[in-house]
Design a protein around this motif. Structure first.
Motif, PDB file in Angstrom:
ATOM      1  N   ASP A 163      55.169  38.334  43.323  1.00 46.53           N
ATOM      2  CA  ASP A 163      53.760  38.468  42.923  1.00 46.53           C
ATOM      3  C   ASP A 163      53.512  39.629  41.946  1.00 46.53           C
ATOM      4  OD1 ASP A 163      52.634  36.352  44.264  1.00 46.53           O
ATOM      5  OD2 ASP A 163      51.869  37.529  45.945  1.00 46.53           O
ATOM      6  N   LEU A 164      54.225  40.741  42.144  1.00 46.83           N
ATOM      7  CA  LEU A 164      53.969  41.929  41.320  1.00 46.83           C
ATOM      8  C   LEU A 164      54.204  41.608  39.842  1.00 46.83           C
ATOM      9  CD1 LEU A 164      53.354  45.021  41.461  1.00 46.83           C
ATOM     10  CD2 LEU A 164      55.818  45.381  41.570  1.00 46.83           C
ATOM     11  N   PHE A 165      53.343  42.069  38.988  1.00 47.39           N
ATOM     12  CA  PHE A 165      53.398  41.868  37.532  1.00 47.39           C
ATOM     13  C   PHE A 165      53.118  40.419  37.114  1.00 47.39           C
ATOM     14  CE2 PHE A 165      56.785  45.301  38.080  1.00 47.39           C
ATOM     15  CZ  PHE A 165      55.912  46.338  37.835  1.00 47.39           C
ATOM     16  N   GLY A 166      52.577  39.607  38.027  1.00 46.16           N
ATOM     17  CA  GLY A 166      52.323  38.199  37.707  1.00 46.16           C
ATOM     18  C   GLY A 166      50.987  37.994  37.026  1.00 46.16           C
ATOM     19  N   SER A 167      50.744  36.745  36.641  1.00 43.96           N
ATOM     20  CA  SER A 167      49.430  36.366  36.107  1.00 43.96           C
ATOM     21  C   SER A 167      49.195  34.908  36.453  1.00 43.96           C
ATOM     22  CB  SER A 167      49.367  36.569  34.592  1.00 43.96           C
ATOM     23  OG  SER A 167      50.436  35.903  33.961  1.00 43.96           O
ATOM     24  N   HIS A 168      47.961  34.608  36.833  1.00 42.70           N
ATOM     25  CA  HIS A 168      47.640  33.198  37.090  1.00 42.70           C
ATOM     26  C   HIS A 168      47.326  32.561  35.746  1.00 42.70           C
ATOM     27  CE1 HIS A 168      48.018  33.132  41.335  1.00 42.70           C
ATOM     28  NE2 HIS A 168      47.040  33.987  41.573  1.00 42.70           N
ATOM     29  N   LEU A 169      48.353  31.957  35.162  1.00 44.07           N
ATOM     30  CA  LEU A 169      48.228  31.383  33.826  1.00 44.07           C
ATOM     31  C   LEU A 169      49.200  30.205  33.713  1.00 44.07           C
ATOM     32  CD1 LEU A 169      46.995  31.749  30.981  1.00 44.07           C
ATOM     33  CD2 LEU A 169      48.898  33.274  30.454  1.00 44.07           C
ATOM     34  N   ALA A 170      48.631  29.023  33.530  1.00 51.95           N
ATOM     35  CA  ALA A 170      49.479  27.840  33.295  1.00 51.95           C
ATOM     36  C   ALA A 170      49.804  27.802  31.814  1.00 51.95           C
ATOM     37  CB  ALA A 170      48.740  26.579  33.721  1.00 51.95           C
ATOM     38  N   VAL A 176      55.993  35.718  27.516  1.00 52.31           N
ATOM     39  CA  VAL A 176      54.696  36.110  26.959  1.00 52.31           C
ATOM     40  C   VAL A 176      54.758  35.972  25.439  1.00 52.31           C
ATOM     41  CG1 VAL A 176      53.112  38.034  26.613  1.00 52.31           C
ATOM     42  CG2 VAL A 176      54.266  37.760  28.821  1.00 52.31           C
ATOM     43  N   THR A 177      53.810  35.239  24.881  1.00 48.51           N
ATOM     44  CA  THR A 177      53.719  35.151  23.425  1.00 48.51           C
ATOM     45  C   THR A 177      52.405  35.776  22.952  1.00 48.51           C
ATOM     46  OG1 THR A 177      52.824  32.932  23.665  1.00 48.51           O
ATOM     47  CG2 THR A 177      55.178  33.112  23.130  1.00 48.51           C
ATOM     48  N   ASP A 178      51.332  35.510  23.702  1.00 49.36           N
ATOM     49  CA  ASP A 178      50.015  36.027  23.335  1.00 49.36           C
ATOM     50  C   ASP A 178      49.685  37.184  24.288  1.00 49.36           C
ATOM     51  OD1 ASP A 178      47.305  36.529  23.046  1.00 49.36           O
ATOM     52  OD2 ASP A 178      46.770  34.422  22.790  1.00 49.36           O
ATOM     53  N   GLU A 179      49.975  38.400  23.858  1.00 47.84           N
ATOM     54  CA  GLU A 179      49.809  39.546  24.770  1.00 47.84           C
ATOM     55  C   GLU A 179      48.355  39.740  25.212  1.00 47.84           C
ATOM     56  OE1 GLU A 179      51.570  43.177  23.366  1.00 47.84           O
ATOM     57  OE2 GLU A 179      53.585  42.493  23.907  1.00 47.84           O
ATOM     58  N   GLY A 180      47.415  39.456  24.302  1.00 48.55           N
ATOM     59  CA  GLY A 180      45.998  39.607  24.648  1.00 48.55           C
ATOM     60  C   GLY A 180      45.610  38.676  25.785  1.00 48.55           C
ATOM     61  N   GLN A 181      46.040  37.422  25.685  1.00 47.76           N
ATOM     62  CA  GLN A 181      45.710  36.441  26.721  1.00 47.76           C
ATOM     63  C   GLN A 181      46.351  36.831  28.054  1.00 47.76           C
ATOM     64  OE1 GLN A 181      47.789  32.699  26.531  1.00 47.76           O
ATOM     65  NE2 GLN A 181      46.014  31.549  27.275  1.00 47.76           N
ATOM     66  N   VAL A 182      47.613  37.245  27.998  1.00 40.94           N
ATOM     67  CA  VAL A 182      48.316  37.585  29.243  1.00 40.94           C
ATOM     68  C   VAL A 182      47.751  38.878  29.843  1.00 40.94           C
ATOM     69  CG1 VAL A 182      50.565  38.160  30.249  1.00 40.94           C
ATOM     70  CG2 VAL A 182      50.390  36.320  28.570  1.00 40.94           C
ATOM     71  N   TYR A 183      47.335  39.806  28.993  1.00 39.48           N
ATOM     72  CA  TYR A 183      46.745  41.050  29.510  1.00 39.48           C
ATOM     73  C   TYR A 183      45.509  40.725  30.352  1.00 39.48           C
ATOM     74  CZ  TYR A 183      44.863  45.776  29.683  1.00 39.48           C
ATOM     75  OH  TYR A 183      44.370  46.978  30.128  1.00 39.48           O
ATOM     76  N   GLU A 184      44.652  39.858  29.828  1.00 44.76           N
ATOM     77  CA  GLU A 184      43.433  39.465  30.552  1.00 44.76           C
ATOM     78  C   GLU A 184      43.780  38.791  31.876  1.00 44.76           C
ATOM     79  OE1 GLU A 184      40.810  41.277  28.924  1.00 44.76           O
ATOM     80  OE2 GLU A 184      39.780  39.602  29.891  1.00 44.76           O
ATOM     81  N   ALA A 185      44.716  37.827  31.810  1.00 43.69           N
ATOM     82  CA  ALA A 185      45.092  37.093  33.022  1.00 43.69           C
ATOM     83  C   ALA A 185      45.765  38.014  34.035  1.00 43.69           C
ATOM     84  CB  ALA A 185      46.025  35.933  32.656  1.00 43.69           C
ATOM     85  N   ARG A 188      43.100  40.304  35.662  1.00 49.34           N
ATOM     86  CA  ARG A 188      42.348  39.547  36.662  1.00 49.34           C
ATOM     87  C   ARG A 188      43.173  39.424  37.937  1.00 49.34           C
ATOM     88  NH1 ARG A 188      38.685  34.888  37.372  1.00 49.34           N
ATOM     89  NH2 ARG A 188      37.811  35.118  35.292  1.00 49.34           N
ATOM     90  N   TYR A 189      44.453  39.103  37.757  1.00 45.26           N
ATOM     91  CA  TYR A 189      45.367  38.926  38.889  1.00 45.26           C
ATOM     92  C   TYR A 189      45.519  40.247  39.661  1.00 45.26           C
ATOM     93  CZ  TYR A 189      49.885  37.811  41.080  1.00 45.26           C
ATOM     94  OH  TYR A 189      50.896  37.599  41.964  1.00 45.26           O
ATOM     95  N   TYR A 190      45.699  41.332  38.914  1.00 45.02           N
ATOM     96  CA  TYR A 190      45.799  42.653  39.547  1.00 45.02           C
ATOM     97  C   TYR A 190      44.519  42.950  40.337  1.00 45.02           C
ATOM     98  CZ  TYR A 190      45.387  47.665  40.089  1.00 45.02           C
ATOM     99  OH  TYR A 190      45.170  48.914  40.626  1.00 45.02           O
ATOM    100  N   ALA A 191      43.373  42.708  39.702  1.00 48.93           N
ATOM    101  CA  ALA A 191      42.089  43.044  40.323  1.00 48.93           C
ATOM    102  C   ALA A 191      41.889  42.269  41.622  1.00 48.93           C
ATOM    103  CB  ALA A 191      40.951  42.739  39.349  1.00 48.93           C
TER     104      ALA A 191
END
Ligand code: FEO
Length: 392
Positions: A163-170, A176-185, A188-191
């Protein structure tokens, strides 16, 4: 199905859940998610790291169709989105052992009824040889349950942190290609999932400084070929002081609380305090959780319903209390018609948050001049407190 290669003899064999919109019946997943599992074919032994959510077990089993033997299933975490397909793997491969922490064993016996003789319980720092590859197990409780561990593949310098460092992103992107998109996801996941365990994560980040890591391969979302991107983000979310931000979740039924919220937001903005306003009748609760990551102050806005706070506001306060953000100050604004215990009841809902309580502003009916004056004072106090603490 053809597995996706991460490194020679290391493969991604996970499942992408494009349509999932809710996790644990609680957490919104606007971008779906993935359950990442990894197959490592050593020169002598084969290991599977984690599995997938049980409704997608057939996806994992299709990847394993031509794999004759799996010696070990590494269970980094007992939650069913990663462990739930272990029984399918054990049924196909009678010799497979489940490798996990002692606590993980206890939980998998109870949650999935895995027989005790199928386990190898490993200690912190213990290693397991696959021949030309070595797995090292790093106990890391509370990311996200008490039994969790991380697995490090020494020769390839890959960290599998579940789970650590994950993101809910299909996504079909393996990395990671789009760092902005993954940062947001990832934020959210961290929060939503990791923030309550900030103190534990801080210790785990410190421990990971001793490891050379080329790839982070989490169990949700794309892999990180630049580990510093996500590790630096975590360091900031976990350890940086809060920012000059007020989070303002509220409900208004007949406009009185709405008027007070609008007035206070304007007063704070005039004093260069950033406000994130969330009307709980329409908000995405995940966005509220994300805003709490960096905020210094929460102001809760509520009308009075049956003497107490509006139930949606009580829910938001309960959630904030559970998420344990870095907040330092809280206040309550709102209105009542004939009597209210909303302030006392809301304060009782946030015992985990060690906050300085700033004077509430509660109006009888529609706010009048003295109420607006009190809101001005509240805005000044917040701006001054943020300045005193150096929140930028
Ligand atoms: Fe993705 Fe805590 O499970």
């Amino acid at each position: 199905m053809k597995a996706r290669q991460v490194r020679p003899n290391v493969y991604w064999v996970g499942a992408i859940d494009w349509d999932r919109r809710l996790f644990d019946g609680l957490i919104p997943l606007p971008d779906g998610t993935s359950y990442n599992a990894y197959l490592i074919q050593g020169s002598q032994k084969v290991a599977l790291i984690d599995t997938v959510n049980p409704p997608m077990a057939e996806v994992l089993m299709a990847y394993l169709e031509d794999v004759p033997v799996i010696d070990y299933v590494i269970a980094n975490h007992a939650e069913q989105d990663h462990s739930g397909s272990i029984p399918h793997v054990l049924a196909k491969y009678p010799g497979t052992k489940v490798v996990t922490t002692p606590k993980g064993k206890e939980m998998l016996v109870s949650l999935l009824l895995v027989p005790e003789d199928r386990f190898i319980a490993v200690g912190d720092g213990e290693t397991l040889s696959l021949g030309d590859r070595t797995l090292e197990f790093i106990h890391a409780p509370w990311v996200h349950w008490p039994e969790t561990m991380l697995t490090y593949l020494r020769e390839d310098k890959i960290l599998f942190p579940c789970d650590l460092f994950g993101s809910h992103l299909a996504t079909t992107d393996l990395y990671v290609t789009d760092e902005g998109q993954v940062y947001e996801a990832a934020k959210r996941y961290y929060a939503e999932i990791m923030m309550p365990f900030r103190t534990s994560i801080e210790k785990h980040l410190e421990k990971l400084k001793d490891f050379e890591i080329d790839i982070i391969a989490p169990s949700h979302g794309p892999l990180h070929s630049k580990p510093s991107f996500i590790m630096q983000a975590y360091r900031s979310w976990v350890s940086d002081p809060p920012k000059n931000i007020v989070v303002l979740p509220y409900i208004s039924m007949h406009g009185s609380t709405q008027k007070m919220v609008e007035y206070l937001v304007e007063a704070l903005a005039q004093k260069n305090v950033t406000v994130k306003q969330f009307n709980l009748a329409v908000t995405d609760i995940g966005k509220l959780a994300m805003a709490l990551v960096d905020a210094a102050t929460m102001v809760i806005g509520t009308p009075t319903v049956l003497v107490g706070p509006h139930p949606n506001v009580a829910y938001a306060a309960f959630l904030a209390n559970a998420l344990r953000p870095k907040l330092q100050f809280v206040s309550i604004i709102g209105s009542y018609g004939w009597g209210s215990k909303a302030v006392e009841q809301l304060r009782a809902l946030i015992p985990n948050l060690k906050l300085e309580v700033l004077a509430p502003v509660i109006s009888k009916g529609f706010p009048r001049e003295e109420d607006f004056k009190a809101l001005d004072d509240l805005a000044s106090t917040i701006a001054e407190k943020h300045k005193q603490r150096g929140f930028a």
